[in-house]
Write an enzyme that holds these catalytic residues in place. Structure first.
Site, PDB file in Angstrom:
ATOM      1  N   THR A 153      16.531  45.566  11.372  1.00 65.02           N
ATOM      2  CA  THR A 153      17.887  45.007  11.261  1.00 65.02           C
ATOM      3  C   THR A 153      17.894  43.765  10.370  1.00 65.02           C
ATOM      4  O   THR A 153      18.932  43.276   9.984  1.00 65.02           O
ATOM      5  CB  THR A 153      18.448  44.639  12.649  1.00 65.02           C
ATOM      6  OG1 THR A 153      17.451  43.892  13.345  1.00 65.02           O
ATOM      7  CG2 THR A 153      18.776  45.874  13.464  1.00 65.02           C
TER       8      THR A 153
ATOM      9  N   HIS B  86      11.560  38.238  14.400  1.00 61.47           N
ATOM     10  CA  HIS B  86      11.490  36.879  14.952  1.00 61.47           C
ATOM     11  C   HIS B  86      10.633  36.933  16.220  1.00 61.47           C
ATOM     12  O   HIS B  86      10.191  38.020  16.628  1.00 61.47           O
ATOM     13  CB  HIS B  86      12.886  36.300  15.207  1.00 61.47           C
ATOM     14  CG  HIS B  86      13.783  37.186  16.013  1.00 61.47           C
ATOM     15  ND1 HIS B  86      13.605  37.396  17.366  1.00 61.47           N
ATOM     16  CD2 HIS B  86      14.860  37.932  15.658  1.00 61.47           C
ATOM     17  CE1 HIS B  86      14.536  38.220  17.815  1.00 61.47           C
ATOM     18  NE2 HIS B  86      15.309  38.575  16.789  1.00 61.47           N
TER      19      HIS B  86
ATOM     20  N   HIS C 237      10.728  39.553  19.032  1.00 62.25           N
ATOM     21  CA  HIS C 237      10.185  40.913  18.874  1.00 62.25           C
ATOM     22  C   HIS C 237       8.716  41.014  19.293  1.00 62.25           C
ATOM     23  O   HIS C 237       8.179  42.112  19.384  1.00 62.25           O
ATOM     24  CB  HIS C 237      10.240  41.346  17.400  1.00 62.25           C
ATOM     25  CG  HIS C 237      11.615  41.568  16.865  1.00 62.25           C
ATOM     26  ND1 HIS C 237      12.179  40.770  15.903  1.00 62.25           N
ATOM     27  CD2 HIS C 237      12.548  42.510  17.163  1.00 62.25           C
ATOM     28  CE1 HIS C 237      13.401  41.204  15.618  1.00 62.25           C
ATOM     29  NE2 HIS C 237      13.643  42.257  16.368  1.00 62.25           N
TER      30      HIS C 237
ATOM     31  N   LYS D  74      24.338  44.740  22.758  1.00 62.31           N
ATOM     32  CA  LYS D  74      25.451  44.332  21.893  1.00 62.31           C
ATOM     33  C   LYS D  74      26.769  44.694  22.568  1.00 62.31           C
ATOM     34  O   LYS D  74      26.896  45.751  23.173  1.00 62.31           O
ATOM     35  CB  LYS D  74      25.388  45.071  20.537  1.00 62.31           C
ATOM     36  CG  LYS D  74      24.145  44.735  19.723  1.00 62.31           C
ATOM     37  CD  LYS D  74      24.291  43.404  19.024  1.00 62.31           C
ATOM     38  CE  LYS D  74      22.978  42.970  18.424  1.00 62.31           C
ATOM     39  NZ  LYS D  74      22.876  41.565  18.165  1.00 62.31           N
TER      40      LYS D  74
ATOM     41  N   ARG E 297      27.367  47.477  15.665  1.00 63.06           N
ATOM     42  CA  ARG E 297      26.617  46.762  14.632  1.00 63.06           C
ATOM     43  C   ARG E 297      27.200  47.118  13.267  1.00 63.06           C
ATOM     44  O   ARG E 297      27.716  48.208  13.082  1.00 63.06           O
ATOM     45  CB  ARG E 297      25.142  47.191  14.642  1.00 63.06           C
ATOM     46  CG  ARG E 297      24.386  46.722  15.862  1.00 63.06           C
ATOM     47  CD  ARG E 297      22.995  47.310  15.884  1.00 63.06           C
ATOM     48  NE  ARG E 297      22.317  47.043  17.140  1.00 63.06           N
ATOM     49  CZ  ARG E 297      21.472  46.041  17.333  1.00 63.06           C
ATOM     50  NH1 ARG E 297      21.202  45.204  16.367  1.00 63.06           N
ATOM     51  NH2 ARG E 297      20.899  45.860  18.514  1.00 63.06           N
TER      52      ARG E 297
ATOM     53  N   GLN F 187      16.156  58.175  19.394  1.00 62.77           N
ATOM     54  CA  GLN F 187      14.893  57.557  19.826  1.00 62.77           C
ATOM     55  C   GLN F 187      14.078  58.547  20.652  1.00 62.77           C
ATOM     56  O   GLN F 187      12.847  58.550  20.590  1.00 62.77           O
ATOM     57  CB  GLN F 187      15.156  56.271  20.614  1.00 62.77           C
ATOM     58  CG  GLN F 187      13.883  55.444  20.740  1.00 62.77           C
ATOM     59  CD  GLN F 187      14.141  54.035  21.227  1.00 62.77           C
ATOM     60  OE1 GLN F 187      15.061  53.364  20.768  1.00 62.77           O
ATOM     61  NE2 GLN F 187      13.325  53.578  22.154  1.00 62.77           N
TER      62      GLN F 187
ATOM     63  N   ASP G  48      15.369  46.118  27.646  1.00 62.16           N
ATOM     64  CA  ASP G  48      16.630  46.746  27.211  1.00 62.16           C
ATOM     65  C   ASP G  48      16.408  48.163  26.669  1.00 62.16           C
ATOM     66  O   ASP G  48      17.358  48.881  26.381  1.00 62.16           O
ATOM     67  CB  ASP G  48      17.324  45.883  26.150  1.00 62.16           C
ATOM     68  CG  ASP G  48      16.474  45.713  24.888  1.00 62.16           C
ATOM     69  OD1 ASP G  48      15.233  45.898  24.979  1.00 62.16           O
ATOM     70  OD2 ASP G  48      17.029  45.402  23.827  1.00 62.16           O
TER      71      ASP G  48
ATOM     72  N   LYS H  58      18.118  30.100  26.014  1.00 64.31           N
ATOM     73  CA  LYS H  58      17.554  31.320  25.459  1.00 64.31           C
ATOM     74  C   LYS H  58      16.216  31.073  24.761  1.00 64.31           C
ATOM     75  O   LYS H  58      16.096  30.143  23.969  1.00 64.31           O
ATOM     76  CB  LYS H  58      18.559  31.928  24.477  1.00 64.31           C
ATOM     77  CG  LYS H  58      18.295  33.392  24.229  1.00 64.31           C
ATOM     78  CD  LYS H  58      19.415  34.064  23.455  1.00 64.31           C
ATOM     79  CE  LYS H  58      19.030  35.498  23.179  1.00 64.31           C
ATOM     80  NZ  LYS H  58      19.923  36.181  22.290  1.00 64.31           N
TER      81      LYS H  58
ATOM     82  N   LYS I 106      15.170  30.529  20.360  1.00 68.95           N
ATOM     83  CA  LYS I 106      16.269  30.015  19.539  1.00 68.95           C
ATOM     84  C   LYS I 106      16.173  28.482  19.529  1.00 68.95           C
ATOM     85  O   LYS I 106      15.865  27.865  20.530  1.00 68.95           O
ATOM     86  CB  LYS I 106      17.620  30.404  20.160  1.00 68.95           C
ATOM     87  CG  LYS I 106      17.936  31.889  20.054  1.00 68.95           C
ATOM     88  CD  LYS I 106      18.576  32.211  18.723  1.00 68.95           C
ATOM     89  CE  LYS I 106      19.184  33.575  18.676  1.00 68.95           C
ATOM     90  NZ  LYS I 106      18.258  34.662  18.533  1.00 68.95           N
ATOM     91  N   THR I 107      16.456  27.895  18.372  1.00 69.08           N
ATOM     92  CA  THR I 107      16.540  26.435  18.295  1.00 69.08           C
ATOM     93  C   THR I 107      17.874  26.112  17.640  1.00 69.08           C
ATOM     94  O   THR I 107      18.620  27.016  17.282  1.00 69.08           O
ATOM     95  CB  THR I 107      15.417  25.860  17.408  1.00 69.08           C
ATOM     96  OG1 THR I 107      15.606  26.368  16.079  1.00 69.08           O
ATOM     97  CG2 THR I 107      14.044  26.253  17.905  1.00 69.08           C
TER      98      THR I 107
END
Length: 419
Positions: free
Chosen positions: A41, A46, A49, A83, A87, A173, A194, A231, A234-235
């Site tokens: 994606t 990041h 993953h 989501k 997307r 999948q 998920d 979370k 994340k920053t």
């Protein structure tokens, strides 16, 4: 073989298993192939993953063969999981670029040599050429709509709406799992929590299409959380990417070294390959001498070395130490770029290189009078060295790597001057 599952349980890595006893029995008897996938994606992964792939790597260390799947086909469709809306569809060209970026990152995590060397696959290779009749007759026939509607990822979207495209994702999948089962003898899929619905659809497809006695398993990994409820990964600047152009090795190192005491042992278990004894010793250090931050340092070093290599790790440590001591003269131009990526930068085009002029032009001091006061009070440093001479002129020597000067005002405020 119990040793591997025992280690995974101690690390808190197993969240759900489809048939724990069957899986344990199979792993004790044989070395298996197992897979984990990622959809391209973006052109980089990041740190969100990482955990499923690092878990796959643990299986490899115990002699099993990892299959790393990059979803060149599923990336064109879009996984509805997590989501609340559809997307945005990506172009073929963008997905292909993303696939290349992600492949190179996965190559750093796995060993591709030897008997159980990792295999890199792309589901576009088998799903791309498939026609609609094959999809509907050979695969669609085996999975009921009610079964698909019951999946969390679909059920959670029925109120807000889900397109037929994303609705079929779980089937696609499942086709991957079946293809890898038949062609690579792949008996297990690992994914984030998920992915449970997609993994079980794959097992259903294998059960229906691979004949009697087909044995395959699924396992999910817990969602990585932080003790303070915010979370993970994340920053303020956004996600922590594996691509050094998006998140520099220094920023990457800083992210891990700033882990809270409440989270650091969990992350050492999840993400690093340090052994139980080593992690328990670091846990004791967090309890008795938290100010030393030994656990955080071990975590930051292990992660930066794994993703960016030894040289980038040493660079990140050098930048960290230079910023801490204020002595930035020893840094190369590239290290200055990394360390001061987020500080206010001013392109100085004036002729006058008097320090007072530069401070005012770059808005470091509000006026010439203020600039003179700041200098006299010892509040101004150039490249880590305090300057108290109001007449000071900047020279070539003040340019780090010939490119920029770092001015600090007060204890913490850094500014970069470019010429």
């Amino acid at each position: 073989m119990g040793h591997l599952l025992e280690d995974l349980r101690w690390r808190g890595i197993i969240y759900q298993e489809t048939d724990a006893d069957g899986m344990e029995e199979t792993l004790e008897k044989e070395k298996i192939s197992l897979y984990c996938g990622v959809d391209p994606t973006a052109d980089s992964m990041h740190i969100g993953h990482l955990l499923p792939f690092l878990t796959l790597r643990r299986f490899q260390q115990h002699g099993h063969r990892p299959i790393v799947l990059v979803g060149g086909f599923t990336g064109l469709i879009g996984d509805p999981s997590g989501k609340s809306e559809e997307r945005k569809l990506q172009t073929m060209e963008q997905v292909e670029l993303n696939v290349q970026g992600i492949k190179s990152q996965l190559e750093k995590i796995f060993d591709f040599e030897g008997d159980n060397g990792a295999v890199m696959t792309n589901n576009y290779d088998w799903a791309g050429p498939m026609n609609l009749i094959t999809f509907l007759r050979d695969y669609g026939k085996h999975i009921g709509v009610n079964y698909m509607l019951a999946k969390d990822t679909v059920a959670s979207r029925l109120d807000t709406g889900i397109s037929f495209t994303e609705f079929t994702y779980t089937l696609l999948q499942a086709i991957d799992f079946l293809h890898l089962y038949k062609n690579f003898n792949c008996k297990m899929q690992i994914g984030g929590s998920d992915q449970w619905g997609n993994i079980t659809t794959g097992l259903e497809m294998i059960r229906k299409m691979a004949g009697e006695g087909a044995k395959a398993y699924g396992m999910t990994i817990p969602l990585v959380t932080k003790a303070d409820g915010t979370k993970f990964g994340k920053t303020e600047g956004g996600a922590i990417w594996l691509d050094p152009k998006k998140t520099t090795p220094y920023e990457f190192y800083q992210f891990w070294i700033n882990t809270a005491d409440a989270d650091v042992i969990k992350y050492l278990k999840y993400f690093t390959f340090l052994g139980k004894e080593e992690i328990e010793a670091l846990e004791a250090s967090v309890e008795t001498e938290p100010h030393l931050r030994n656990a955080q340092r071990a975590l930051a070093e292990a992660m930066t070395r794994m993703i960016h290599g030894e040289e980038s790790l040493q660079q990140a440590i050098r930048i960290t130490e230079a910023l801490f001591s204020g002595d930035v003269k020893s840094l190369s131009a590239e290290e200055v770029e990394q360390g001061f990526k987020d500080v206010p930068t001013h392109l100085y085009e004036g002729e006058e290189l008097g320090l007072v002029d530069v401070l005012v032009a770059a808005k470091i001091s509000s006026s010439r009078r203020q600039a003179r006061e700041d200098i006299q009070n010892g509040a101004v440093s150039i490249n880590g060295e305090r300057v108290t001479d109001v007449q000071y002129e900047l020279t070539e020597e003040d340019r780090l790597g010939g490119a920029s000067t770092i001015i600090r005002r007060g204890k913490k405020k850094y500014f970069m001057i470019r010429y």
